[in-house]
Design a protein around this motif. Structure first.
Motif, PDB file in Angstrom:
ATOM      1  N   TRP A 139     -23.647 -13.132  50.542  1.00 18.33           N
ATOM      2  CA  TRP A 139     -25.012 -13.609  50.816  1.00 18.33           C
ATOM      3  C   TRP A 139     -25.350 -14.776  49.875  1.00 18.33           C
ATOM      4  CZ3 TRP A 139     -29.542 -14.667  48.471  1.00 18.33           C
ATOM      5  CH2 TRP A 139     -30.680 -14.818  49.270  1.00 18.33           C
ATOM      6  N   LEU A 140     -24.999 -14.651  48.596  1.00 21.50           N
ATOM      7  CA  LEU A 140     -25.290 -15.718  47.641  1.00 21.50           C
ATOM      8  C   LEU A 140     -24.566 -17.007  48.021  1.00 21.50           C
ATOM      9  CD1 LEU A 140     -25.083 -13.688  44.308  1.00 21.50           C
ATOM     10  CD2 LEU A 140     -27.146 -14.707  45.282  1.00 21.50           C
ATOM     11  N   THR A 141     -23.318 -16.896  48.442  1.00 22.34           N
ATOM     12  CA  THR A 141     -22.560 -18.077  48.857  1.00 22.34           C
ATOM     13  C   THR A 141     -23.214 -18.767  50.043  1.00 22.34           C
ATOM     14  OG1 THR A 141     -20.488 -17.114  48.061  1.00 22.34           O
ATOM     15  CG2 THR A 141     -20.323 -18.891  49.693  1.00 22.34           C
ATOM     16  N   ALA A 142     -23.705 -17.981  50.988  1.00 16.76           N
ATOM     17  CA  ALA A 142     -24.278 -18.545  52.212  1.00 16.76           C
ATOM     18  C   ALA A 142     -25.719 -19.008  52.037  1.00 16.76           C
ATOM     19  CB  ALA A 142     -24.204 -17.514  53.341  1.00 16.76           C
ATOM     20  N   ASN A 143     -26.481 -18.347  51.172  1.00 13.23           N
ATOM     21  CA  ASN A 143     -27.923 -18.585  51.127  1.00 13.23           C
ATOM     22  C   ASN A 143     -28.452 -19.121  49.801  1.00 13.23           C
ATOM     23  OD1 ASN A 143     -28.875 -17.207  53.822  1.00 13.23           O
ATOM     24  ND2 ASN A 143     -27.434 -15.761  52.877  1.00 13.23           N
ATOM     25  N   ALA A 144     -27.649 -19.049  48.752  1.00  8.77           N
ATOM     26  CA  ALA A 144     -28.114 -19.517  47.437  1.00  8.77           C
ATOM     27  C   ALA A 144     -27.014 -20.328  46.766  1.00  8.77           C
ATOM     28  CB  ALA A 144     -28.524 -18.332  46.568  1.00  8.77           C
ATOM     29  N   PRO A 145     -26.676 -21.503  47.307  1.00  7.57           N
ATOM     30  CA  PRO A 145     -25.556 -22.292  46.781  1.00  7.57           C
ATOM     31  C   PRO A 145     -25.759 -22.779  45.353  1.00  7.57           C
ATOM     32  CG  PRO A 145     -26.824 -23.558  48.389  1.00  7.57           C
ATOM     33  CD  PRO A 145     -27.333 -22.158  48.461  1.00  7.57           C
ATOM     34  N   ARG A 146     -26.979 -22.763  44.861  1.00  5.33           N
ATOM     35  CA  ARG A 146     -27.237 -23.214  43.491  1.00  5.33           C
ATOM     36  C   ARG A 146     -27.126 -22.075  42.479  1.00  5.33           C
ATOM     37  NH1 ARG A 146     -32.818 -26.038  43.370  1.00  5.33           N
ATOM     38  NH2 ARG A 146     -32.016 -27.043  41.483  1.00  5.33           N
ATOM     39  N   VAL A 147     -26.806 -20.893  42.964  1.00  2.90           N
ATOM     40  CA  VAL A 147     -26.670 -19.728  42.089  1.00  2.90           C
ATOM     41  C   VAL A 147     -25.196 -19.340  41.997  1.00  2.90           C
ATOM     42  CG1 VAL A 147     -27.222 -17.282  41.786  1.00  2.90           C
ATOM     43  CG2 VAL A 147     -28.981 -18.876  42.593  1.00  2.90           C
ATOM     44  N   ASP A 148     -24.688 -19.207  40.777  1.00  4.53           N
ATOM     45  CA  ASP A 148     -23.295 -18.824  40.540  1.00  4.53           C
ATOM     46  C   ASP A 148     -23.227 -17.420  39.951  1.00  4.53           C
ATOM     47  OD1 ASP A 148     -22.192 -21.359  41.265  1.00  4.53           O
ATOM     48  OD2 ASP A 148     -22.844 -22.139  39.319  1.00  4.53           O
ATOM     49  N   VAL A 149     -22.179 -16.684  40.288  1.00  3.10           N
ATOM     50  CA  VAL A 149     -21.905 -15.401  39.645  1.00  3.10           C
ATOM     51  C   VAL A 149     -21.025 -15.681  38.433  1.00  3.10           C
ATOM     52  CG1 VAL A 149     -20.914 -13.107  39.897  1.00  3.10           C
ATOM     53  CG2 VAL A 149     -22.053 -14.179  41.843  1.00  3.10           C
ATOM     54  N   VAL A 150     -21.573 -15.503  37.249  1.00  3.65           N
ATOM     55  CA  VAL A 150     -20.863 -15.821  36.013  1.00  3.65           C
ATOM     56  C   VAL A 150     -19.915 -14.683  35.619  1.00  3.65           C
ATOM     57  CG1 VAL A 150     -21.126 -16.443  33.570  1.00  3.65           C
ATOM     58  CG2 VAL A 150     -22.805 -17.211  35.244  1.00  3.65           C
ATOM     59  N   SER A 151     -20.344 -13.452  35.861  1.00  4.72           N
ATOM     60  CA  SER A 151     -19.508 -12.324  35.483  1.00  4.72           C
ATOM     61  C   SER A 151     -19.913 -11.093  36.268  1.00  4.72           C
ATOM     62  CB  SER A 151     -19.614 -12.034  33.976  1.00  4.72           C
ATOM     63  OG  SER A 151     -20.906 -11.544  33.649  1.00  4.72           O
ATOM     64  N   ALA A 152     -19.003 -10.119  36.288  1.00  2.00           N
ATOM     65  CA  ALA A 152     -19.262  -8.839  36.939  1.00  2.00           C
ATOM     66  C   ALA A 152     -18.600  -7.747  36.122  1.00  2.00           C
ATOM     67  CB  ALA A 152     -18.718  -8.838  38.370  1.00  2.00           C
ATOM     68  N   GLY A 153     -19.213  -6.585  36.096  1.00  2.76           N
ATOM     69  CA  GLY A 153     -18.611  -5.477  35.372  1.00  2.76           C
ATOM     70  C   GLY A 153     -19.611  -4.385  35.103  1.00  2.76           C
ATOM     71  N   ARG A 154     -19.117  -3.314  34.547  1.00  8.25           N
ATOM     72  CA  ARG A 154     -19.996  -2.199  34.203  1.00  8.25           C
ATOM     73  C   ARG A 154     -20.665  -2.415  32.859  1.00  8.25           C
ATOM     74  NH1 ARG A 154     -20.597   2.828  32.043  1.00  8.25           N
ATOM     75  NH2 ARG A 154     -18.812   2.607  30.652  1.00  8.25           N
ATOM     76  N   ARG A 155     -19.953  -3.114  31.916  1.00  5.91           N
ATOM     77  CA  ARG A 155     -20.473  -3.247  30.563  1.00  5.91           C
ATOM     78  C   ARG A 155     -20.719  -4.691  30.146  1.00  5.91           C
ATOM     79  NH1 ARG A 155     -17.995  -1.602  26.044  1.00  5.91           N
ATOM     80  NH2 ARG A 155     -20.012  -0.819  25.311  1.00  5.91           N
ATOM     81  N   MET A 156     -20.062  -5.643  30.787  1.00  4.82           N
ATOM     82  CA  MET A 156     -20.061  -7.028  30.292  1.00  4.82           C
ATOM     83  C   MET A 156     -21.182  -7.875  30.880  1.00  4.82           C
ATOM     84  SD  MET A 156     -16.959  -9.817  30.607  1.00  4.82           S
ATOM     85  CE  MET A 156     -17.112  -9.961  32.399  1.00  4.82           C
ATOM     86  N   GLU A 157     -21.751  -8.709  30.019  1.00  5.48           N
ATOM     87  CA  GLU A 157     -22.662  -9.770  30.443  1.00  5.48           C
ATOM     88  C   GLU A 157     -22.205 -11.065  29.782  1.00  5.48           C
ATOM     89  OE1 GLU A 157     -26.664  -8.693  29.436  1.00  5.48           O
ATOM     90  OE2 GLU A 157     -26.502  -6.701  30.354  1.00  5.48           O
ATOM     91  N   ILE A 158     -22.213 -12.167  30.535  1.00  3.79           N
ATOM     92  CA  ILE A 158     -21.809 -13.471  30.008  1.00  3.79           C
ATOM     93  C   ILE A 158     -22.962 -14.457  30.153  1.00  3.79           C
ATOM     94  CG2 ILE A 158     -20.334 -15.493  30.408  1.00  3.79           C
ATOM     95  CD1 ILE A 158     -18.047 -13.672  30.998  1.00  3.79           C
ATOM     96  N   TYR A 159     -23.191 -15.215  29.090  1.00  3.74           N
ATOM     97  CA  TYR A 159     -24.222 -16.248  29.080  1.00  3.74           C
ATOM     98  C   TYR A 159     -23.619 -17.524  28.508  1.00  3.74           C
ATOM     99  CZ  TYR A 159     -27.244 -12.147  29.423  1.00  3.74           C
ATOM    100  OH  TYR A 159     -27.823 -10.961  29.813  1.00  3.74           O
ATOM    101  N   LYS A 160     -23.894 -18.662  29.146  1.00  2.00           N
ATOM    102  CA  LYS A 160     -23.392 -19.927  28.624  1.00  2.00           C
ATOM    103  C   LYS A 160     -24.238 -21.075  29.143  1.00  2.00           C
ATOM    104  CE  LYS A 160     -19.593 -19.919  32.053  1.00  2.00           C
ATOM    105  NZ  LYS A 160     -18.114 -20.029  32.183  1.00  2.00           N
ATOM    106  N   GLU A 161     -24.366 -22.113  28.307  1.00  7.03           N
ATOM    107  CA  GLU A 161     -25.169 -23.273  28.666  1.00  7.03           C
ATOM    108  C   GLU A 161     -24.754 -24.472  27.821  1.00  7.03           C
ATOM    109  OE1 GLU A 161     -26.947 -24.610  30.683  1.00  7.03           O
ATOM    110  OE2 GLU A 161     -27.956 -23.117  31.911  1.00  7.03           O
ATOM    111  N   VAL A 162     -25.173 -25.639  28.252  1.00  6.50           N
ATOM    112  CA  VAL A 162     -25.005 -26.869  27.480  1.00  6.50           C
ATOM    113  C   VAL A 162     -26.014 -26.861  26.337  1.00  6.50           C
ATOM    114  CG1 VAL A 162     -25.278 -29.380  27.563  1.00  6.50           C
ATOM    115  CG2 VAL A 162     -24.112 -28.186  29.435  1.00  6.50           C
TER     116      VAL A 162
END
Length: 310
Positions: free
Chosen positions: A103-126
Motif C-alpha cells: 500500500w505504501l509503495t502504491a499510495n505513499a511514494p514519499r514514505v520509505d520503510v527504514v527498518s522492520a523488526g520486533r525490537r529495532m528502530e532506525i533513525y537517520k537524517e542529514v
C-alpha cells in the motif's frame, strides 16, 4: 572518513541509559562525519507478539500522519504510531506487513520503510550528529544495545538515503567505515537471490549480503566470517541483530577501531575518545580488534544479558 559507535549492555540496570550514552558517543564522532548521522536502537519498545514495528520516514510529520490514516482506512487496520520528527514507528500485525508495504509503495511514494523488526528502530537524517540525535530524542531512548554512524560523504551526495545504518532484514542492521570494490557485482548476485535495494550505497549491499547468508542458515558470526572472502575492499562492520552485536575488520584493517569491555557492557568506537564518557571506562579492558577476526556477543532470552568473550 566516517565514524562508528556501538554499545551492547550486559547489565540490564543500564538499559535506561542506553540512549544517553550512545548520544554522547555519536556526537563525539562529529569530526569524522558531519554530513549526516543515524542510529539503531534495540528495545526502545518491543512489538507485541504477532506484530512487527515498521520505522517509516517521510518529508514531514504531516505526510507520515496521512500515510498512517490511509493505511487504517484502506486496509481496515487499527494502528498505533509513535511520531519522531521525520520518522514514525508503526506497529502492524505481522500477517499484514506485506500488505502495508504494498500500500505504501502504491499510495505513499514519499514514505520509505527504514527498518522492520520486533525490537529495532532506525533513525537517520542529514545534519550534524548532535542535531540528528536531538531531533529524534536519542537521549530519551532505552534498550539493550544500539549502533550509530556519522558520515562524511566522499563518493556520493549528502542525502538521508545515503546515511547509515542500513537494514535489509528483520531486526538486522549494519554500519560501515570503508569501501567495497565488488559491491556492484555482489548487488546483482543478491538481486538474483530475491533481495532488493533502495540505494546504490555499498553499505546496503554489505547489509544485504549478511541478511542473505543468515537467511540461508548461517549464524551472524558465520556470515561475517564469509564476508571476509566474499566482500572485497577495506572495511569495518558493526552489526546489530535482535539479540546480538558484532564487529569485524577486513584483513588489512586500515580503518581505526577500538573496543572496551567491562562486566556491564561492550563498546565500540572509531576512536577511543568516543568511549571516554562511558561509566567505568577507566577499569575497562580496552583493545584494538584484530584484523579478520569476528567479535560477537549475544543477548540471552528474557532480561538477562551475557557476552561471549572473544
Amino acid at each position: 572518513m566516517c565514524g562508528i559507535v556501538g554499545l551492547f549492555l550486559k547489565n540490564p540496570a543500564l538499559e535506561p541509559q542506553l540512549g544517553t550514552l550512545l548520544s554522547g558517543m555519536l556526537e563525539t564522532m562529529t569530526g569524522r562525519g558531519p554530513d549526516s548521522a543515524g542510529f539503531a536502537i534495540y528495545g526502545a519498545g518491543d512489538a507485541e507478539d504477532g506484530s512487527v514495528k515498521l520505522t517509516l520516514r517521510g518529508p514531514d510529520a504531516g505526510t507520515l500522519s496521512k500515510a498512517v490514516s490511509g493505511l487504517e482506512s484502506d486496509l481496515g487496520l487499527s494502528l498505533s504510531a509513535l511520531a519522531r520528527d521525520t520518522h514514525s514507528v508503526v506497529a502492524v500485525p505481522a500477517k499484514d506487513e506485506q500488505r502495508v508495504r504494498a500500500w505504501l509503495t502504491a499510495n505513499a511514494p514519499r514514505v520509505d520503510v527504514v527498518s522492520a523488526g520486533r525490537r529495532m528502530e532506525i533513525y537517520k537524517e542529514v545534519g550534524l550528529p548532535a542535531s540528528v540525535a536531538e531531533r529524534f530524542d536519542l537521549a530519551g531512548m532505552t534498550g539493550s544495545h544500539g549502533i550509530g554512524h556519522t558520515r562524511m560523504a566522499t563518493e556520493s551526495a549528502v542525502t538521508t538515503n545515503g546515511a547509515h545504518p542500513f537494514s535489509t532484514g528483520a531486526d538486522e542492521c549494519l554500519v560501515h567505515n570503508g569501501s567495497l570494490s565488488n559491491h556492484n557485482d555482489m548487488r546483482r548476485r543478491l538481486e538474483r537471490e530475491g533481495l532488493s535495494f533502495a540505494t546504490k550505497n555499498d553499505t546496503e549491499v554489505a547489509a544485504g549480503y549478511l541478511s542473505w547468508r543468515m537467511r540461508e542458515g548461517a549464524s551472524l558470526k558465520e556470515a561475517l566470517e564469509s564476508s571476509l572472502t566474499d566482500l572485497d575492499g577495506f572495511f569495518t562492520f558493526v552489526v546489530g541483530t535482535e539479540s546480538g552485536f558484532a564487529v569485524v575488520r577486513d584483513p588489512i584493517a586500515c580503518k581505526p577501531a577500538v573496543m572496551a569491555e567491562t562486566d556491564d557492557y561492550v563498546a565500540f568506537g572509531s576512536e577511543y575518545r568516543a568511549l571516554v564518557g562511558l561509566p567505568g571506562i577507566d577499569k575497562a579492558r580496552v583493545f584494538e580488534p584484530e584484523p579478520a577476526r569476528v567479535y560477537a556477543w549475544e543477548r540471552n532470552a528474557g532480561t538477562s544479558q551475557t557476552a561471549e568473550r572473544p
